[in-house]
Design a protein around this motif. Structure first.
Motif, PDB file in Angstrom:
ATOM      1  N   GLU A 408      -9.953  10.147  -7.217  1.00 32.76           N
ATOM      2  CA  GLU A 408      -9.022  10.509  -6.143  1.00 32.76           C
ATOM      3  C   GLU A 408      -8.334   9.266  -5.584  1.00 32.76           C
ATOM      4  OE1 GLU A 408     -11.343  12.624  -3.362  1.00 32.76           O
ATOM      5  OE2 GLU A 408     -11.525  14.449  -4.582  1.00 32.76           O
ATOM      6  N   GLU A 409      -9.086   8.172  -5.426  1.00 33.35           N
ATOM      7  CA  GLU A 409      -8.473   6.934  -4.920  1.00 33.35           C
ATOM      8  C   GLU A 409      -7.421   6.406  -5.894  1.00 33.35           C
ATOM      9  OE1 GLU A 409     -11.495   4.124  -4.144  1.00 33.35           O
ATOM     10  OE2 GLU A 409     -12.424   5.272  -2.498  1.00 33.35           O
ATOM     11  N   ARG A 410      -7.738   6.453  -7.187  1.00 31.86           N
ATOM     12  CA  ARG A 410      -6.764   5.985  -8.172  1.00 31.86           C
ATOM     13  C   ARG A 410      -5.519   6.866  -8.177  1.00 31.86           C
ATOM     14  NH1 ARG A 410     -10.387   2.998  -7.788  1.00 31.86           N
ATOM     15  NH2 ARG A 410     -11.157   1.460  -9.296  1.00 31.86           N
ATOM     16  N   ASN A 411      -5.695   8.156  -8.022  1.00 36.45           N
ATOM     17  CA  ASN A 411      -4.532   9.052  -7.981  1.00 36.45           C
ATOM     18  C   ASN A 411      -3.667   8.770  -6.755  1.00 36.45           C
ATOM     19  OD1 ASN A 411      -4.936  10.517 -10.378  1.00 36.45           O
ATOM     20  ND2 ASN A 411      -6.462  11.833  -9.396  1.00 36.45           N
ATOM     21  N   ARG A 412      -4.303   8.483  -5.629  1.00 36.66           N
ATOM     22  CA  ARG A 412      -3.519   8.151  -4.435  1.00 36.66           C
ATOM     23  C   ARG A 412      -2.760   6.844  -4.638  1.00 36.66           C
ATOM     24  NH1 ARG A 412      -8.086  10.236  -1.557  1.00 36.66           N
ATOM     25  NH2 ARG A 412      -8.984   8.140  -1.409  1.00 36.66           N
ATOM     26  N   GLU A 413      -3.431   5.844  -5.198  1.00 35.18           N
ATOM     27  CA  GLU A 413      -2.746   4.574  -5.452  1.00 35.18           C
ATOM     28  C   GLU A 413      -1.607   4.760  -6.449  1.00 35.18           C
ATOM     29  OE1 GLU A 413      -5.595   1.764  -6.724  1.00 35.18           O
ATOM     30  OE2 GLU A 413      -6.780   1.811  -4.867  1.00 35.18           O
ATOM     31  N   LEU A 414      -1.841   5.606  -7.472  1.00 34.52           N
ATOM     32  CA  LEU A 414      -0.800   5.852  -8.464  1.00 34.52           C
ATOM     33  C   LEU A 414       0.411   6.523  -7.834  1.00 34.52           C
ATOM     34  CD1 LEU A 414       0.151   5.856 -11.409  1.00 34.52           C
ATOM     35  CD2 LEU A 414      -1.078   8.013 -11.729  1.00 34.52           C
ATOM     36  N   GLN A 415       0.175   7.514  -6.973  1.00 33.34           N
ATOM     37  CA  GLN A 415       1.284   8.182  -6.292  1.00 33.34           C
ATOM     38  C   GLN A 415       2.039   7.211  -5.396  1.00 33.34           C
ATOM     39  OE1 GLN A 415       2.276  11.291  -6.869  1.00 33.34           O
ATOM     40  NE2 GLN A 415       4.006  10.943  -5.505  1.00 33.34           N
ATOM     41  N   LYS A 416       1.308   6.312  -4.748  1.00 36.69           N
ATOM     42  CA  LYS A 416       1.955   5.322  -3.885  1.00 36.69           C
ATOM     43  C   LYS A 416       2.839   4.383  -4.700  1.00 36.69           C
ATOM     44  CE  LYS A 416       0.834   1.747  -0.491  1.00 36.69           C
ATOM     45  NZ  LYS A 416      -0.273   1.030   0.207  1.00 36.69           N
ATOM     46  N   GLU A 417       2.323   3.940  -5.842  1.00 38.17           N
ATOM     47  CA  GLU A 417       3.118   3.046  -6.690  1.00 38.17           C
ATOM     48  C   GLU A 417       4.351   3.768  -7.242  1.00 38.17           C
ATOM     49  OE1 GLU A 417       2.813  -0.098  -7.230  1.00 38.17           O
ATOM     50  OE2 GLU A 417       0.962  -0.386  -6.084  1.00 38.17           O
ATOM     51  N   MET A 418       4.205   5.037  -7.600  1.00 36.89           N
ATOM     52  CA  MET A 418       5.350   5.788  -8.102  1.00 36.89           C
ATOM     53  C   MET A 418       6.405   5.975  -7.019  1.00 36.89           C
ATOM     54  SD  MET A 418       3.348   8.608 -10.482  1.00 36.89           S
ATOM     55  CE  MET A 418       4.866   9.329 -11.082  1.00 36.89           C
ATOM     56  N   ASP A 419       5.961   6.242  -5.788  1.00 41.33           N
ATOM     57  CA  ASP A 419       6.924   6.350  -4.679  1.00 41.33           C
ATOM     58  C   ASP A 419       7.629   5.021  -4.456  1.00 41.33           C
ATOM     59  OD1 ASP A 419       6.122   8.946  -4.394  1.00 41.33           O
ATOM     60  OD2 ASP A 419       4.734   8.545  -2.739  1.00 41.33           O
ATOM     61  N   GLN A 420       6.871   3.934  -4.563  1.00 40.82           N
ATOM     62  CA  GLN A 420       7.488   2.616  -4.384  1.00 40.82           C
ATOM     63  C   GLN A 420       8.495   2.333  -5.500  1.00 40.82           C
ATOM     64  OE1 GLN A 420       4.661  -0.531  -4.060  1.00 40.82           O
ATOM     65  NE2 GLN A 420       6.197  -2.100  -3.684  1.00 40.82           N
ATOM     66  N   ARG A 421       8.166   2.778  -6.719  1.00 38.81           N
ATOM     67  CA  ARG A 421       9.108   2.582  -7.830  1.00 38.81           C
ATOM     68  C   ARG A 421      10.404   3.344  -7.581  1.00 38.81           C
ATOM     69  NH1 ARG A 421       7.651   5.404 -13.386  1.00 38.81           N
ATOM     70  NH2 ARG A 421       8.045   7.138 -11.951  1.00 38.81           N
ATOM     71  N   GLU A 422      10.287   4.583  -7.104  1.00 39.67           N
ATOM     72  CA  GLU A 422      11.506   5.362  -6.811  1.00 39.67           C
ATOM     73  C   GLU A 422      12.320   4.700  -5.705  1.00 39.67           C
ATOM     74  OE1 GLU A 422      12.587   7.899  -8.479  1.00 39.67           O
ATOM     75  OE2 GLU A 422      10.860   7.861  -9.831  1.00 39.67           O
ATOM     76  N   ALA A 423      11.625   4.178  -4.696  1.00 43.82           N
ATOM     77  CA  ALA A 423      12.341   3.515  -3.605  1.00 43.82           C
ATOM     78  C   ALA A 423      13.065   2.265  -4.104  1.00 43.82           C
ATOM     79  CB  ALA A 423      11.369   3.157  -2.482  1.00 43.82           C
ATOM     80  N   LEU A 424      12.409   1.507  -4.987  1.00 44.27           N
ATOM     81  CA  LEU A 424      13.058   0.309  -5.524  1.00 44.27           C
ATOM     82  C   LEU A 424      14.263   0.659  -6.398  1.00 44.27           C
ATOM     83  CD1 LEU A 424       9.902  -1.828  -6.430  1.00 44.27           C
ATOM     84  CD2 LEU A 424      11.536  -2.256  -4.591  1.00 44.27           C
ATOM     85  N   LYS A 425      14.142   1.754  -7.141  1.00 45.01           N
ATOM     86  CA  LYS A 425      15.276   2.184  -7.952  1.00 45.01           C
ATOM     87  C   LYS A 425      16.468   2.561  -7.083  1.00 45.01           C
ATOM     88  CE  LYS A 425      12.851   3.782 -12.113  1.00 45.01           C
ATOM     89  NZ  LYS A 425      12.575   4.961 -12.971  1.00 45.01           N
ATOM     90  N   LYS A 426      16.200   3.308  -6.015  1.00 40.83           N
ATOM     91  CA  LYS A 426      17.288   3.681  -5.110  1.00 40.83           C
ATOM     92  C   LYS A 426      17.908   2.444  -4.452  1.00 40.83           C
ATOM     93  CE  LYS A 426      15.469   8.273  -4.035  1.00 40.83           C
ATOM     94  NZ  LYS A 426      14.962   9.187  -2.977  1.00 40.83           N
ATOM     95  N   MET A 427      17.065   1.499  -4.069  1.00 43.09           N
ATOM     96  CA  MET A 427      17.582   0.273  -3.463  1.00 43.09           C
ATOM     97  C   MET A 427      18.421  -0.520  -4.468  1.00 43.09           C
ATOM     98  SD  MET A 427      15.404  -2.756  -1.579  1.00 43.09           S
ATOM     99  CE  MET A 427      14.597  -1.530  -0.560  1.00 43.09           C
TER     100      MET A 427
END
Length: 603
Positions: A408-427
């Motif tokens: 569960e912790e790894r899945n949360r970290e993975l979701q956080k990294e994916m959200d950060q990737r989307e944010a960086l792409k938009k930026m």
């Protein structure tokens, strides 16, 4: 009634009274100041007490924090800490609103009182000065009168004296006339001074001093009013914190009521449930039967058919496994780290290699027995255990839970990294469209780092999913071995109804195990099961209680069974901690249903 009218002659009394009032105000300010010090010391001691008994470890790292008793105690400590904060607030309000304000007001009153009494003393001094002038003029008038009378008597005596000359008589008459004139002037001056003094005295007693006394009265009444308000602030400050203190006390009561002994027992089960299978009965070893000893004096003999036969404690441990549920294969032995031995077959006991001598057979049998002994040593809290990444050093149930947490912790970290990737792409898109806002190339290192983290986390998720699947299969294997051999199963958990699809593998595993036939003993050289060649037929299991379905359940997955709300069912097996209970319908059919969907009554 006022002081100027009723106390016109009590100047000293009013002076003492006003001084006593100011002293009382100062004493009250000193009392409140010491009271604030007491409150601050009390709050400080309460906070020190809370800090002393507050758990040092974070709640997520402290297993004791999961018990309602510990949670209630921590909540009580927090309420006491909040109570200490309210005492500090009381001390602060008293210091600001009472001590500082009244001390400042006391200084103002002292200055005003000093001014009024200085004015009264000046008036009194002026009246005394006028009285002295009156006395002086009076004495002068009295002296001039005596001298005039004496001069008149001297002139009359000389006038009658025949021996006195005419010049002496004239001189005496002139002197008498002069003294008489001086006495008349002194009389007029005395009369004027007396009139002036009476006027000043009347003004002093009827106008000037009453006004001063009235001002002192007003000052003293204002001082008393402020002092009374200060008395009120002492209680008002307490009343302001009473609602919050009441909430703190109510929170303590709620914490006391939140202690749940049953739930704590269930939490202890969840924290320390190992998932190991319970050992079976130890078989009786009949040493009176004749047996052949090998030259090495080991515990292995050779029966008449030429196959080695197991004797001693090793045989008694190995014989436990066939007495499982009917038509269930024997589980493979476990390694010290919780995994199956390489030589273990998935559906039966290990087969020794043909042609091995008895010592080699004994060594291989010992390997299959040692893991269970190591497991029980781990239950007793053995020290020096090597901590592994897959938590195989833990009992099966605890290993599964820890792996689930890590997943569960790894899945949360993975979701956080994916959200950060989307944010960086938009930026990056924004920077490309509007270059003045930033350089798109500056985001490439962060995007690369995020992609690397995502790949790493995906690999870790896959790794933990594989370990979790293996751990769950091991738990199911141990659970299947203990069916029908529970003396006092744990209480069913009071949790929300689980998703029927989440535990479909449990039912599927049970059906698969029940549908498989035990391996044939013929043609196998395993010496452990040589005395169990005959077929064991078990009697149909009898219900251990009955239960009523609280909710409707559609048993769509394999191993489950459907039930209607309010339906009476026979309880065949209690929940083993996985949230499922085996029941039997009156119309026929047996399977697993969610434990939280039932109201269970044991026989």
């Amino acid at each position: 009634m006022d002081w100027g009218t009723e106390l016109w002659d009590q100047f000293e009394v009013l002076e003492r009274h006003t001084q006593w009032g100011l002293d009382l105000l100062d004493r009250y300010v000193k009392f409140v100041k010491e009271r604030t010090e007491v409150e601050q010391a009390y709050a400080k001691q309460l906070r020190s007490l809370v800090k002393k008994y507050m758990p040092k470890r974070p709640a997520k790292d402290d297993p004791e924090s999961k018990f309602s008793q510990q949670q209630s105690f921590v909540q009580i400590l927090q309420e006491v800490n909040d109570f200490a904060g309210q005492r500090e607030l009381v001390a602060e309000n008293l210091s600001v609103r009472v001590c500082l304000e009244l001390a400042k007001y006391s200084q103002e009153m002292k200055q005003e009182r000093k001014m009024h009494f200085q004015e009264g003393r000046r008036a009194q001094q002026q009246l005394e000065s006028g009285f002295k002038q009156l006395e002086n003029s009076k004495r002068k008038f009295e002296r001039d009168c005596r001298e005039a009378e004496k001069a008149a008597q001297t002139a009359e005596r000389l006038d009658q004296d025949i021996n006195a000359t005419k010049a002496d008589v004239e001189k005496a008459k002139q002197q008498a006339h002069l003294r008489s004139h001086m006495a008349e002037e002194s009389k007029n001056e005395y009369a004027a001074q007396l009139q002036r003094f009476n006027r000043d005295q009347s003004h002093f007693y009827f106008s000037q001093m009453p006004q001063i006394f009235d001002k002192l009265q007003d000052m003293d009444e204002r001082r008393a009013t402020h002092l009374g308000a200060g008395y009120g602030l002492l209680s008002e400050t307490e009343l302001e914190v009473v609602p919050i203190i009441a909430k703190c006390l109510e929170g303590m009561k709620v914490a006391a009521d939140a202690v749940n002994a049953k739930n704590d027992s269930q939490v202890l089960i969840e924290l320390h449930k190992s998932g190991f299978a319970r050992p079976g009965d130890v078989e009786f070893e009949d040493f009176s039967q004749p047996m052949n000893r090998v030259p090495s004096d080991s515990s292995l003999g050779t029966p008449s058919d030429g196959r080695p036969e197991l004797r001693g404690a090793s045989r008694s441990r190995a014989k436990r496994w066939p007495f499982g549920k009917k038509n269930k294969p024997c589980p493979p032995p476990l390694s010290p780290l919780g995994g199956p031995l390489p030589s273990a077959l998935p559906n039966g006991p290990p087969s020794p290699r043909s042609g091995l001598d008895p010592l080699a057979i004994l060594s291989e049998i010992s390997k299959s027995v040692k893991p269970r002994l190591a497991s029980f040593r781990s239950l007793r809290g053995s020290r020096g255990t090597v901590v592994t990444e897959d938590f195989s050093h833990l009992p099966p149930e605890q290993q599964r839970k820890r792996l689930q947490q890590q997943l569960e912790e790894r899945n949360r970290e993975l979701q956080k990294e994916m959200d950060q990737r989307e944010a960086l792409k938009k930026m990056k898109d924004v920077y490309e469209k509007t270059p003045q806002m930033g350089d798109p190339a500056s985001l490439e290192p962060r995007i690369t780092e995020t992609l690397n983290n995502i790949e790493r986390l995906k690999l870790e998720v896959q790794k933990y999913e594989a370990w979790l699947a293996e751990a769950e299969s091991r738990v199911l294997s141990n659970r299947g071995d203990t069916l029908g051999r529970h003396t006092r199963p744990p209480d069913p958990p009071a949790s929300a109804p689980p998703d029927s699809s989440s535990n479909s593998n449990n039912g599927s595993q049970e059906n698969k195990e029940s549908s498989e036939e035990p391996p044939s003993e013929e043609g196998q050289d395993a010496p452990i099961y040589t005395e169990f060649d005959e077929e064991f037929e078990e009697e149909p299991a009898s219900p251990i209680g009955h239960c009523v379905a609280i909710y409707h359940f559609e048993g769509s997955s394999e191993g489950t069974i459907s039930m209607a709300e309010g339906e009476d069912l026979s309880l065949m097996e209690e929940d083993k901690g996985d949230g499922w209970t085996r029941v039997r319908r009156k119309q026929g059919g047996e399977g697993y249903v969610p434990t939280s969907y039932l109201r269970v009554m044991l026989n």
